[in-house]
Write an enzyme that holds these catalytic residues in place. Structure first.
Site, PDB file in Angstrom:
ATOM      1  N   ASP A 174       0.866  -1.180   0.000  1.00 54.08           N
ATOM      2  CA  ASP A 174       0.000   0.000   0.000  1.00 54.08           C
ATOM      3  C   ASP A 174       0.898   1.224   0.000  1.00 54.08           C
ATOM      4  O   ASP A 174       2.013   1.185   0.526  1.00 54.08           O
ATOM      5  CB  ASP A 174      -0.907   0.022   1.250  1.00 54.08           C
ATOM      6  CG  ASP A 174      -2.142   0.894   1.060  1.00 54.08           C
ATOM      7  OD1 ASP A 174      -2.034   1.974   0.445  1.00 54.08           O
ATOM      8  OD2 ASP A 174      -3.216   0.498   1.516  1.00 54.08           O
ATOM      9  N   PRO A 206      -9.319   0.658  -4.081  1.00 58.26           N
ATOM     10  CA  PRO A 206     -10.345   1.336  -4.886  1.00 58.26           C
ATOM     11  C   PRO A 206      -9.859   1.462  -6.325  1.00 58.26           C
ATOM     12  O   PRO A 206      -8.660   1.324  -6.590  1.00 58.26           O
ATOM     13  CB  PRO A 206     -10.454   2.713  -4.221  1.00 58.26           C
ATOM     14  CG  PRO A 206      -9.196   2.902  -3.466  1.00 58.26           C
ATOM     15  CD  PRO A 206      -8.644   1.548  -3.144  1.00 58.26           C
ATOM     16  N   ASN A 211      -4.772   3.111 -11.554  1.00 56.23           N
ATOM     17  CA  ASN A 211      -4.604   1.650 -11.398  1.00 56.23           C
ATOM     18  C   ASN A 211      -5.502   0.832 -12.312  1.00 56.23           C
ATOM     19  O   ASN A 211      -5.610  -0.385 -12.148  1.00 56.23           O
ATOM     20  CB  ASN A 211      -4.763   1.225  -9.925  1.00 56.23           C
ATOM     21  CG  ASN A 211      -6.170   1.461  -9.393  1.00 56.23           C
ATOM     22  OD1 ASN A 211      -7.088   1.684 -10.148  1.00 56.23           O
ATOM     23  ND2 ASN A 211      -6.321   1.388  -8.074  1.00 56.23           N
ATOM     24  N   ARG A 234     -12.748  -4.023  -7.434  1.00 55.23           N
ATOM     25  CA  ARG A 234     -13.320  -3.375  -8.612  1.00 55.23           C
ATOM     26  C   ARG A 234     -12.866  -4.117  -9.865  1.00 55.23           C
ATOM     27  O   ARG A 234     -11.684  -4.461 -10.006  1.00 55.23           O
ATOM     28  CB  ARG A 234     -12.873  -1.910  -8.710  1.00 55.23           C
ATOM     29  CG  ARG A 234     -13.645  -0.957  -7.793  1.00 55.23           C
ATOM     30  CD  ARG A 234     -15.094  -0.786  -8.245  1.00 55.23           C
ATOM     31  NE  ARG A 234     -15.879   0.085  -7.408  1.00 55.23           N
ATOM     32  CZ  ARG A 234     -16.641  -0.315  -6.379  1.00 55.23           C
ATOM     33  NH1 ARG A 234     -16.700  -1.579  -6.052  1.00 55.23           N
ATOM     34  NH2 ARG A 234     -17.370   0.564  -5.702  1.00 55.23           N
ATOM     35  N   ASP A 258     -15.636 -11.240  -7.638  1.00 56.82           N
ATOM     36  CA  ASP A 258     -16.952 -10.733  -7.233  1.00 56.82           C
ATOM     37  C   ASP A 258     -17.292  -9.484  -8.043  1.00 56.82           C
ATOM     38  O   ASP A 258     -18.363  -8.914  -7.892  1.00 56.82           O
ATOM     39  CB  ASP A 258     -16.974 -10.421  -5.732  1.00 56.82           C
ATOM     40  CG  ASP A 258     -18.386 -10.117  -5.239  1.00 56.82           C
ATOM     41  OD1 ASP A 258     -19.314 -10.882  -5.585  1.00 56.82           O
ATOM     42  OD2 ASP A 258     -18.574  -9.122  -4.521  1.00 56.82           O
ATOM     43  N   HIS A 296     -21.140  -9.445  -7.587  1.00 52.93           N
ATOM     44  CA  HIS A 296     -20.923  -8.294  -6.686  1.00 52.93           C
ATOM     45  C   HIS A 296     -21.778  -8.432  -5.421  1.00 52.93           C
ATOM     46  O   HIS A 296     -22.540  -7.518  -5.063  1.00 52.93           O
ATOM     47  CB  HIS A 296     -21.225  -6.976  -7.414  1.00 52.93           C
ATOM     48  CG  HIS A 296     -20.410  -5.815  -6.930  1.00 52.93           C
ATOM     49  ND1 HIS A 296     -19.852  -4.879  -7.752  1.00 52.93           N
ATOM     50  CD2 HIS A 296     -20.058  -5.438  -5.673  1.00 52.93           C
ATOM     51  CE1 HIS A 296     -19.209  -3.964  -7.050  1.00 52.93           C
ATOM     52  NE2 HIS A 296     -19.317  -4.293  -5.764  1.00 52.93           N
TER      53      HIS A 296
HETATM   54  C1  COI Z   1     -19.182  -0.417  -2.741  1.00 52.62           C
HETATM   55  O1  COI Z   1     -19.582  -0.191  -1.600  1.00 52.62           O
HETATM   56  O2  COI Z   1     -18.504   0.414  -3.351  1.00 52.62           O
HETATM   57  C2  COI Z   1     -19.531  -1.664  -3.393  1.00 52.62           C
HETATM   58  O3  COI Z   1     -18.819  -2.101  -4.211  1.00 52.62           O
HETATM   59  C3  COI Z   1     -20.794  -2.309  -3.017  1.00 52.62           C
HETATM   60  C4  COI Z   1     -21.900  -1.917  -3.921  1.00 52.62           C
HETATM   61  C5  COI Z   1     -22.154  -2.915  -4.985  1.00 52.62           C
HETATM   62  C6  COI Z   1     -23.168  -1.728  -3.133  1.00 52.62           C
END
Ligand code: COI
Length: 331
Positions: A174, A206, A211, A234, A258, A296
């Site tokens: 990180d 994130p 990235n 992501r 996911d 997800h």
């Molecule tokens: C987020 O909280 O950014 C997520 O990825 C969850 C979302 C699908 C509710």
């Protein structure tokens, strides 16, 4: 105070109603997402609470501001779909819910990793066909492996705790070092070092412009042969075509995804049959026994959903009444 909440699902509604009753604050719940066709419904409200994966466009944000709505509270953590220029230009204050349940995400990551290591998907398929033999599907044990955790925010740290419980050796990368983890000496200085050492790579970063597709052909090339990839973060972090090539070559032994870079409009939709899923690349991944795709769902627990709704509403009231909130996002 009057709040409008967009994109409210049936599973969120009871938590919203409870909050509204407890606080005595009026919340108008609409099922539709916030976009050009629904933004006018926000007229007359003081703040908006939202969740969606499709973009919050400049046009929509300009309109909200023109109605005097400068308090926008996201029910989720990621803010990558918000038009930052429009937020700044209109001086809209935005909050997210950074810690609705880090464990919800970490538990799915660990669950899927264990399923991959123990080849449960393969055994499920074999058993369904009456094949109850062991070989050749011999498993790996996590306590013999090194897990490389990318990003040690709340979710990454929750994942580290679970992986540690299984006895894994942890290394992490990180830009920001968590002081507790720093003391344990788990940080490596570069991603290349992590790639070179990790048997499992667990992604908890994130998505940013910098990235995008960080897991591309070059990155996969630097990883250990037979690495396992866990991505509950992501889709944009992984170049899906490169992942498919790495799965084909055996460089990647298994992946738990996911998230998927083209998931918007596909995940959380019922297509009626596998064949009807309108994405060949996704189907290519789903069909593989060593790839576990989930739509997800990491966040989708009772604790997380309750917190997403109620924390976002609390933040929205703070923005409206005090002009600030501890979960305010800097753009
Ligand atoms: C987020 O909280 O950014 C997520 O990825 C969850 C979302 C699908 C509710």
């Amino acid at each position: 105070v009057k709040i409008i909440a967009y994109g409210i699902r049936d599973d969120e509604k009871p938590y919203l109603d409870q909050w509204s009753k407890d606080k005595g604050i009026e919340v108008k719940a609409v099922a539709e997402l916030l976009d050009e066709s629904t933004v006018d419904q926000a007229k007359g409200y003081d703040g908006a609470v939202v969740y969606q994966q499709k973009p919050y466009t400049a046009e929509v944000l300009d309109k909200l501001a023109s109605f005097g709505i400068k308090s926008l509270s996201l029910r989720n953590v990621g803010v990558d779909n918000v038009d930052a220029d429009a937020i700044k230009r209109n001086d809209i204050k935005v909050t997210n819910v950074p810690a609705y349940s880090p464990n919800a995400i970490a538990e799915l990551a660990a669950t899927q990793l264990m399923r991959l290591l123990r080849r449960t998907n393969t055994f499920d398929c074999k058993i369904a066909n009456g094949d109850l033999r062991w070989a050749p599907d011999i498993a790996d044990e996590l306590d013999q492996m090194t897990v490389g955790v990318i990003a040690t925010g709340r979710i990454g740290r929750a994942a580290i705790n679970i992986y540690k419980g299984f006895g894994a050796k942890i290394i992490a990368y990180d830009i920001f070092h968590n002081p507790e983890l720093e003391k344990e000496g788990i940080y490596v200085d570069t991603l290349d070092e992590l790639y070179a050492q990790a048997d499992v790579i667990s992604l908890h970063s994130p998505a940013t412009k910098e990235n995008e597709h960080m897991f591309n052909d070059e990155a996969f090339g630097k990883m250990k042969d037979g690495v396992f990839i866990i991505n509950p973060a992501r889709g944009a972090l992984v170049d899906t075509d490169a992942l498919i090539r790495a799965l084909d070559s055996g460089k990647v032994a298994g992946a738990a995804l996911d998230v998927y870079e083209d998931e918007v409009g596909i995940f959380n939709t019922d297509f009626g049959s596998f064949d009807a899923i309108p994405d060949e690349r996704l189907k290519n991944l789903i069909k593989r026994e060593n790839v576990l795709v989930t739509p997800h769902i990491a966040f989708f627990t009772k604790t997380a959903v309750k917190n997403m709704v109620q924390f976002a509403l609390n933040s929205n009231v703070n923005l409206i009444e005090k002009g600030s909130d501890e979960s305010q996002v800097k753009f």
